[in-house]
Design a protein around this motif. Structure first.
Motif, PDB file in Angstrom:
ATOM      1  N   HIS A  14     -30.883   4.239  10.184  1.00  5.59           N
ATOM      2  CA  HIS A  14     -30.547   2.884  10.535  1.00  5.59           C
ATOM      3  C   HIS A  14     -29.230   2.626  11.077  1.00  5.59           C
ATOM      4  O   HIS A  14     -28.802   1.293  11.236  1.00  5.59           O
ATOM      5  CB  HIS A  14     -30.285   2.256   9.106  1.00  5.59           C
ATOM      6  CG  HIS A  14     -31.760   2.196   8.269  1.00  5.59           C
ATOM      7  ND1 HIS A  14     -32.795   1.383   8.426  1.00  5.59           N
ATOM      8  CD2 HIS A  14     -32.212   3.205   7.091  1.00  5.59           C
ATOM      9  CE1 HIS A  14     -33.788   1.671   7.636  1.00  5.59           C
ATOM     10  NE2 HIS A  14     -33.379   2.728   7.020  1.00  5.59           N
ATOM     11  N   LEU A  15     -28.573   3.535  11.553  1.00  4.89           N
ATOM     12  CA  LEU A  15     -27.326   3.195  12.292  1.00  4.89           C
ATOM     13  C   LEU A  15     -27.797   3.413  13.776  1.00  4.89           C
ATOM     14  O   LEU A  15     -28.638   3.935  14.204  1.00  4.89           O
ATOM     15  CB  LEU A  15     -26.426   4.648  11.800  1.00  4.89           C
ATOM     16  CG  LEU A  15     -25.769   4.603  10.516  1.00  4.89           C
ATOM     17  CD1 LEU A  15     -25.065   5.937  10.340  1.00  4.89           C
ATOM     18  CD2 LEU A  15     -25.015   3.546  10.239  1.00  4.89           C
ATOM     19  N   PRO A  16     -26.734   2.663  14.564  1.00  4.01           N
ATOM     20  CA  PRO A  16     -27.129   2.531  15.939  1.00  4.01           C
ATOM     21  C   PRO A  16     -26.459   3.807  16.702  1.00  4.01           C
ATOM     22  O   PRO A  16     -25.774   3.222  17.640  1.00  4.01           O
ATOM     23  CB  PRO A  16     -26.386   1.306  16.378  1.00  4.01           C
ATOM     24  CG  PRO A  16     -25.341   1.003  15.104  1.00  4.01           C
ATOM     25  CD  PRO A  16     -25.826   1.757  14.113  1.00  4.01           C
ATOM     26  N   VAL A  17     -26.659   4.695  16.231  1.00  7.94           N
ATOM     27  CA  VAL A  17     -26.450   6.022  17.032  1.00  7.94           C
ATOM     28  C   VAL A  17     -27.678   6.831  17.403  1.00  7.94           C
ATOM     29  O   VAL A  17     -28.402   6.836  16.672  1.00  7.94           O
ATOM     30  CB  VAL A  17     -25.124   6.939  16.528  1.00  7.94           C
ATOM     31  CG1 VAL A  17     -23.898   5.874  16.131  1.00  7.94           C
ATOM     32  CG2 VAL A  17     -25.844   7.255  14.964  1.00  7.94           C
ATOM     33  N   PRO A  18     -27.428   7.482  18.380  1.00  4.80           N
ATOM     34  CA  PRO A  18     -28.402   8.769  18.615  1.00  4.80           C
ATOM     35  C   PRO A  18     -28.434   9.499  17.399  1.00  4.80           C
ATOM     36  O   PRO A  18     -27.589   9.881  16.805  1.00  4.80           O
ATOM     37  CB  PRO A  18     -27.936   9.361  20.047  1.00  4.80           C
ATOM     38  CG  PRO A  18     -27.075   8.426  20.621  1.00  4.80           C
ATOM     39  CD  PRO A  18     -26.350   7.546  19.421  1.00  4.80           C
ATOM     40  N   ALA A  19     -29.776  10.089  17.439  1.00  2.00           N
ATOM     41  CA  ALA A  19     -30.050  10.969  16.071  1.00  2.00           C
ATOM     42  C   ALA A  19     -29.199  12.177  15.926  1.00  2.00           C
ATOM     43  O   ALA A  19     -28.436  12.499  14.969  1.00  2.00           O
ATOM     44  CB  ALA A  19     -31.601  11.410  16.112  1.00  2.00           C
ATOM     45  N   LEU A  20     -28.919  12.905  17.112  1.00  3.61           N
ATOM     46  CA  LEU A  20     -28.147  13.978  17.009  1.00  3.61           C
ATOM     47  C   LEU A  20     -26.744  13.825  16.610  1.00  3.61           C
ATOM     48  O   LEU A  20     -26.100  14.406  15.748  1.00  3.61           O
ATOM     49  CB  LEU A  20     -28.158  14.700  18.338  1.00  3.61           C
ATOM     50  CG  LEU A  20     -27.201  16.288  18.270  1.00  3.61           C
ATOM     51  CD1 LEU A  20     -27.992  16.951  17.474  1.00  3.61           C
ATOM     52  CD2 LEU A  20     -27.599  16.747  19.985  1.00  3.61           C
ATOM     53  N   TYR A  21     -26.211  12.708  17.303  1.00  7.55           N
ATOM     54  CA  TYR A  21     -24.781  12.192  16.935  1.00  7.55           C
ATOM     55  C   TYR A  21     -24.472  11.949  15.364  1.00  7.55           C
ATOM     56  O   TYR A  21     -23.732  12.168  14.722  1.00  7.55           O
ATOM     57  CB  TYR A  21     -24.427  11.118  17.806  1.00  7.55           C
ATOM     58  CG  TYR A  21     -24.018  11.461  19.135  1.00  7.55           C
ATOM     59  CD1 TYR A  21     -23.815  12.960  19.486  1.00  7.55           C
ATOM     60  CD2 TYR A  21     -24.400  10.567  20.144  1.00  7.55           C
ATOM     61  CE1 TYR A  21     -23.782  13.220  20.932  1.00  7.55           C
ATOM     62  CE2 TYR A  21     -24.056  10.806  21.522  1.00  7.55           C
ATOM     63  CZ  TYR A  21     -23.740  12.194  21.962  1.00  7.55           C
ATOM     64  OH  TYR A  21     -23.703  12.571  23.141  1.00  7.55           O
ATOM     65  N   GLY A  22     -25.681  11.231  14.878  1.00 12.58           N
ATOM     66  CA  GLY A  22     -25.682  10.634  13.457  1.00 12.58           C
ATOM     67  C   GLY A  22     -25.732  12.036  12.466  1.00 12.58           C
ATOM     68  O   GLY A  22     -25.034  12.222  11.657  1.00 12.58           O
ATOM     69  N   ILE A  23     -26.471  13.226  12.830  1.00  7.39           N
ATOM     70  CA  ILE A  23     -26.569  14.292  12.264  1.00  7.39           C
ATOM     71  C   ILE A  23     -25.145  15.017  12.220  1.00  7.39           C
ATOM     72  O   ILE A  23     -24.720  15.300  11.430  1.00  7.39           O
ATOM     73  CB  ILE A  23     -27.763  15.096  12.577  1.00  7.39           C
ATOM     74  CG1 ILE A  23     -29.038  14.643  12.432  1.00  7.39           C
ATOM     75  CG2 ILE A  23     -27.731  16.584  11.861  1.00  7.39           C
ATOM     76  CD1 ILE A  23     -30.248  15.336  13.039  1.00  7.39           C
ATOM     77  N   LYS A  24     -24.576  14.944  13.321  1.00  4.38           N
ATOM     78  CA  LYS A  24     -23.276  15.822  13.287  1.00  4.38           C
ATOM     79  C   LYS A  24     -22.247  14.908  12.652  1.00  4.38           C
ATOM     80  O   LYS A  24     -21.292  15.464  12.022  1.00  4.38           O
ATOM     81  CB  LYS A  24     -22.806  15.960  14.812  1.00  4.38           C
ATOM     82  CG  LYS A  24     -23.852  17.085  15.278  1.00  4.38           C
ATOM     83  CD  LYS A  24     -23.558  17.064  16.935  1.00  4.38           C
ATOM     84  CE  LYS A  24     -24.453  18.251  17.650  1.00  4.38           C
ATOM     85  NZ  LYS A  24     -23.917  18.823  19.009  1.00  4.38           N
ATOM     86  N   LEU A  25     -22.288  13.636  12.847  1.00  6.97           N
ATOM     87  CA  LEU A  25     -21.419  12.688  12.071  1.00  6.97           C
ATOM     88  C   LEU A  25     -21.380  12.885  10.708  1.00  6.97           C
ATOM     89  O   LEU A  25     -20.370  12.874   9.786  1.00  6.97           O
ATOM     90  CB  LEU A  25     -21.499  11.112  12.487  1.00  6.97           C
ATOM     91  CG  LEU A  25     -20.756  10.205  11.822  1.00  6.97           C
ATOM     92  CD1 LEU A  25     -19.087  10.605  12.611  1.00  6.97           C
ATOM     93  CD2 LEU A  25     -21.284   8.746  12.301  1.00  6.97           C
TER      94      LEU A  25
END
Length: 169
Positions: A14-25
């Protein structure tokens, strides 16, 4: 992965970020929680000194921590933060809260069982009442409820760690 981590990944969609960046975040956010508990543990023994800040910085910037989270996007900091939170609450003589955190850690990753011998010793020393240990599987089961309501197979949910042990021969 067990379902609590998958819930976190679901929230990331639901966040407006690419999936990989979200996982790392996500993993990096738990690095911060891990560093916070390291700070608090050291502050119990060295209050009003710079040692707690040094401990937090060391934990946060250890090459293995940085590589696991921000480089590889692994989930180790998620269960580690909860496990170290459990240690912190044991040291604060808050056994029920400690077992809640150990339950969260166990629900995320099986490796939490390496802390269980310490918990047994704490029960024997009467730092942790044996009934508090029931909170650990209780948290695991409660966190499975949303997946069960969504239609997950109960057998799969309750045996995920057993099946993981057979992944690699």
């Amino acid at each position: 992965y067990n379902v609590p981590y998958l819930y976190l990944l679901l929230m990331l969609t639901h966040l407006p970020v690419p999936a990989l960046y979200g996982i790392k975040l996500l993993s990096t956010a738990f690095d911060l929680l891990l560093a916070f508990f390291a700070y608090r543990i050291v502050a119990l023994h060295r209050p009003n000194t710079w040692w707690p800040a040094v401990a937090a910085a060391v934990v946060l910037f250890l090459p293995t921590v940085v590589m696991n989270s921000s480089l590889w996007g692994q989930a180790d900091s998620v269960y580690s933060a909860f496990a170290i939170g459990g240690v912190y609450f044991v040291l604060r003589r808050r056994p029920w809260l400690a077992c809640l955190f150990f339950g969260l850690a166990f629900a995320v990753k099986l490796q939490t069982i390496f802390l269980f011998p310490v918990l047994l010793l704490l029960v024997l020393r009467r730092w942790v009442p044996w009934r508090a240990l029931l909170l650990i599987p209780g948290v695991y089961l409660v966190l499975d409820v949303p997946a069960l309501l969504a239609g997950a197979n109960p057998g799969t949910l309750f045996t995920i760690y057993a099946t993981q042990t057979d992944t690699y021969n």
